[in-house]
Scaffold this motif. Structure first.
Motif, PDB file in Angstrom:
ATOM      1  N   ASP A   1       0.707  -1.159   0.122  1.00 43.19           N
ATOM      2  CA  ASP A   1       0.072  -0.021   0.047  1.00 43.19           C
ATOM      3  C   ASP A   1       0.821   1.360   0.297  1.00 43.19           C
ATOM      4  O   ASP A   1       0.515   2.399  -0.505  1.00 43.19           O
ATOM      5  N   ASN A   2       1.943   0.983   0.670  1.00 41.17           N
ATOM      6  CA  ASN A   2       2.917   2.432   0.678  1.00 41.17           C
ATOM      7  C   ASN A   2       4.124   1.969  -0.034  1.00 41.17           C
ATOM      8  O   ASN A   2       5.011   0.951   0.630  1.00 41.17           O
ATOM      9  N   ARG A   3       4.755   2.833  -0.915  1.00 43.77           N
ATOM     10  CA  ARG A   3       6.035   2.476  -1.449  1.00 43.77           C
ATOM     11  C   ARG A   3       7.180   2.923  -0.803  1.00 43.77           C
ATOM     12  O   ARG A   3       8.199   2.590  -1.212  1.00 43.77           O
ATOM     13  N   MET A   4       6.996   3.665   0.264  1.00 46.58           N
ATOM     14  CA  MET A   4       8.156   3.975   1.025  1.00 46.58           C
ATOM     15  C   MET A   4       8.790   2.865   1.780  1.00 46.58           C
ATOM     16  O   MET A   4       8.544   2.310   2.723  1.00 46.58           O
ATOM     17  N   ARG A   5       9.712   2.361   1.033  1.00 50.11           N
ATOM     18  CA  ARG A   5      10.506   0.992   1.568  1.00 50.11           C
ATOM     19  C   ARG A   5      11.180   1.416   2.999  1.00 50.11           C
ATOM     20  O   ARG A   5      11.109   0.420   3.794  1.00 50.11           O
ATOM     21  N   LYS A   6      11.663   2.297   3.352  1.00 48.35           N
ATOM     22  CA  LYS A   6      12.330   2.832   4.666  1.00 48.35           C
ATOM     23  C   LYS A   6      11.355   2.555   5.869  1.00 48.35           C
ATOM     24  O   LYS A   6      11.627   2.139   6.903  1.00 48.35           O
ATOM     25  N   ILE A   7      10.206   2.940   5.550  1.00 48.06           N
ATOM     26  CA  ILE A   7       9.162   3.019   6.497  1.00 48.06           C
ATOM     27  C   ILE A   7       8.704   1.391   6.862  1.00 48.06           C
ATOM     28  O   ILE A   7       8.655   1.213   8.159  1.00 48.06           O
ATOM     29  N   TRP A   8       8.691   0.639   5.799  1.00 44.69           N
ATOM     30  CA  TRP A   8       8.320  -0.762   6.216  1.00 44.69           C
ATOM     31  C   TRP A   8       9.608  -1.564   6.645  1.00 44.69           C
ATOM     32  O   TRP A   8       9.407  -2.399   7.471  1.00 44.69           O
TER      33      TRP A   8
ATOM     34  N   TRP B   1      20.324   3.950   6.870  1.00 46.54           N
ATOM     35  CA  TRP B   1      21.114   4.503   5.739  1.00 46.54           C
ATOM     36  C   TRP B   1      22.448   3.850   5.856  1.00 46.54           C
ATOM     37  O   TRP B   1      23.560   4.317   5.152  1.00 46.54           O
ATOM     38  N   ASP B   2      22.785   2.625   6.135  1.00 45.30           N
ATOM     39  CA  ASP B   2      23.824   1.655   6.087  1.00 45.30           C
ATOM     40  C   ASP B   2      25.101   2.470   6.476  1.00 45.30           C
ATOM     41  O   ASP B   2      26.088   2.290   5.800  1.00 45.30           O
ATOM     42  N   GLY B   3      24.918   3.061   7.649  1.00 44.01           N
ATOM     43  CA  GLY B   3      26.358   3.821   8.123  1.00 44.01           C
ATOM     44  C   GLY B   3      26.794   4.972   7.356  1.00 44.01           C
ATOM     45  O   GLY B   3      27.616   5.294   7.614  1.00 44.01           O
ATOM     46  N   ASP B   4      25.651   5.413   6.547  1.00 42.36           N
ATOM     47  CA  ASP B   4      26.175   6.661   5.760  1.00 42.36           C
ATOM     48  C   ASP B   4      26.247   7.848   6.606  1.00 42.36           C
ATOM     49  O   ASP B   4      24.937   8.312   7.141  1.00 42.36           O
ATOM     50  N   ASP B   5      27.450   8.215   6.921  1.00 36.57           N
ATOM     51  CA  ASP B   5      27.422   9.564   7.913  1.00 36.57           C
ATOM     52  C   ASP B   5      27.623  10.784   7.042  1.00 36.57           C
ATOM     53  O   ASP B   5      27.753  12.185   7.694  1.00 36.57           O
TER      54      ASP B   5
END
Length: 403
Positions: free
Chosen positions: A28-35, A59-63
């Motif tokens: 229903d919601n395409r925002m992958r990071k939310i899920w 963010w996989d350690g992206d600082d």
């Protein structure tokens, strides 16, 4: 709000959350990071999770982000807002924060299909009798609607969990099929095979079990179709042929089930080849072996000369061709082999990259000339083909027969 209502969460196949009669799906919601965030909170709901852990998750350690804490708060707000579709203010009731850490509210009862699947599996392993074992294992299979969080399958924390449950699923499938086949419950076993193949489409064991069921149910045409599907899948994806055991099932399915007596004229009509094409006869490798053994018996008596040739497609030097280029070269070679041989010659594909040819009444030199002609025809038609094609020729060995 009725706190006794259970939260129902499914992670095997589609990811969904149900509560108080409302359901939300990861489609229903395409925002992958939310899920991703929601799944992580639920699966690790017995742990308090630090901000740094969530930053690494999302963010996989992206600082390099200018304001990582602000980005995290925005993502948490959106996640809670999505969960609010289950009930007003549900997002803030389900995801708790304290002292800079976050967690899922474990005071609310929650049923997770993954955990129910594991429980049923363990009960099946410890069951004291076969009926009880089958009941628990069947319950586990009913819960397994697909791999663990398939839309998040590339996440590092999901990969080992998904692999574990997929392995358990295959183990349960094998145990259930073993019981059903021994009990000759062909319909149920067939249903399990078909359902499991949707999840594990590369299992030759499942195809073989399905063929056994179809043969036992006297549906030999379906068994032949299943074998053809398997052969195409194995060749297209792995460049191999089905095992000897599976081919034996195919031969059994290919036997006529007609118990009524028929006339010789009728049989001759059935054997007759319609629309005879020019070029060699191309056949299944199993039938090629039968023809080979027949010819071996014949030349033991007659003393005729027959040679076999193996033509192989290879990668050029140390360069690995793409699967598409390699498969194309194999298909093009098959076309040239069939069209450049006589009608009395017989050809079969014996591996994903090789063709075996039977050349009656041809000596070694003539057989080598025939193979050379095929290769020249191939490179004449496909001068830019990067494939390396080679051949070997050997005499067909007569089979000793006692008279």
């Amino acid at each position: 709000m009725n706190k006794t209502d259970e939260i129902i969460v499914n992670m095997l196949g589609d990811f969904s959350i149900s509560w108080h009669g409302n359901t939300i799906y990861d489609t229903d919601n395409r925002m992958r990071k939310i899920w991703l965030l929601t799944a992580y909170f639920i699966y690790r709901r017995n742990n308090r999770i630090t901000q740094n852990a969530l930053l690494d998750l999302l963010w996989d350690g992206d600082d390099d982000r200018a304001n990582p804490q602000g980005a995290l708060k925005t993502m948490l707000y959106r996640t809670r807002n999505m969960l609010g579709k289950l009930e007003d203010n549900a997002g803030y009731e389900l995801i708790l924060s304290k002292d800079g850490n976050y967690s899922w509210n474990t005071s609310l009862p929650l049923v997770l299909d993954v955990e129910e699947f594991e429980k049923a599996y363990q009960k099946g392993l410890s069951a004291q009798n076969q009926d009880e074992k089958l009941a628990y294992l069947s319950e586990a299979l009913d819960l397994y609607n697909g791999d663990f969080l398939p839309r998040l399958s590339m996440e590092s924390w999901v990969v080992p969990i998904s692999a574990h449950y997929h392995k358990v699923f295959l183990e349960i499938t094998d145990m259930v099929l073993d019981i059903l086949l021994k009990n000759e419950e062909w319909e149920k076993a067939s249903e399990i095979c078909n359902r499991s193949l949707k999840i594990e489409p590369y299992s030759e064991n499942l195809y073989a079990a399905l063929m056994k069921c179809q043969i036992s149910l006297d549906n030999k045409e379906a068994a032949i179709s299943t074998y053809e599907t398997l052969s195409e899948m194995l060749y297209s994806n792995f460049g191999v042929l089905p095992s000897d055991e599976t081919r034996a099932l195919y031969r059994e399915a290919s036997k006529s089930g007609n118990k009524q007596a028929v006339s010789l004229d009728t049989i001759r009509d059935q054997l007759r080849e319609d629309n005879i094409a020019s070029g060699a006869l191309f056949c299944d490798y199993d039938f090629f072996k039968v023809l080979y053994r027949s010819q071996a018996r014949t030349i033991a008596r007659s003393g005729d000369t027959i040679h076999i040739a193996l033509i192989s497609v290879n990668h050029p030097g140390n360069k690995e061709l793409s699967k598409k280029s390699f498969d194309k070269a194999v298909d093009n070679l098959k076309e040239q082999i069939v069209s450049n041989l006589r009608q009395g010659d017989i050809v079969s594909q014996c591996s994903g990259s090789q063709f075996i040819i039977m050349l009656p009444h041809a000596n070694y030199e003539n057989s080598c000339m025939v193979c050379g002609r095929i290769l020249r025809a191939f490179f004449r038609k496909y001068p830019h083909s990067p494939a390396d094609i080679r051949f070997n020729v050997l005499p067909l060995e007569p089979r000793d027969i006692s008279f």
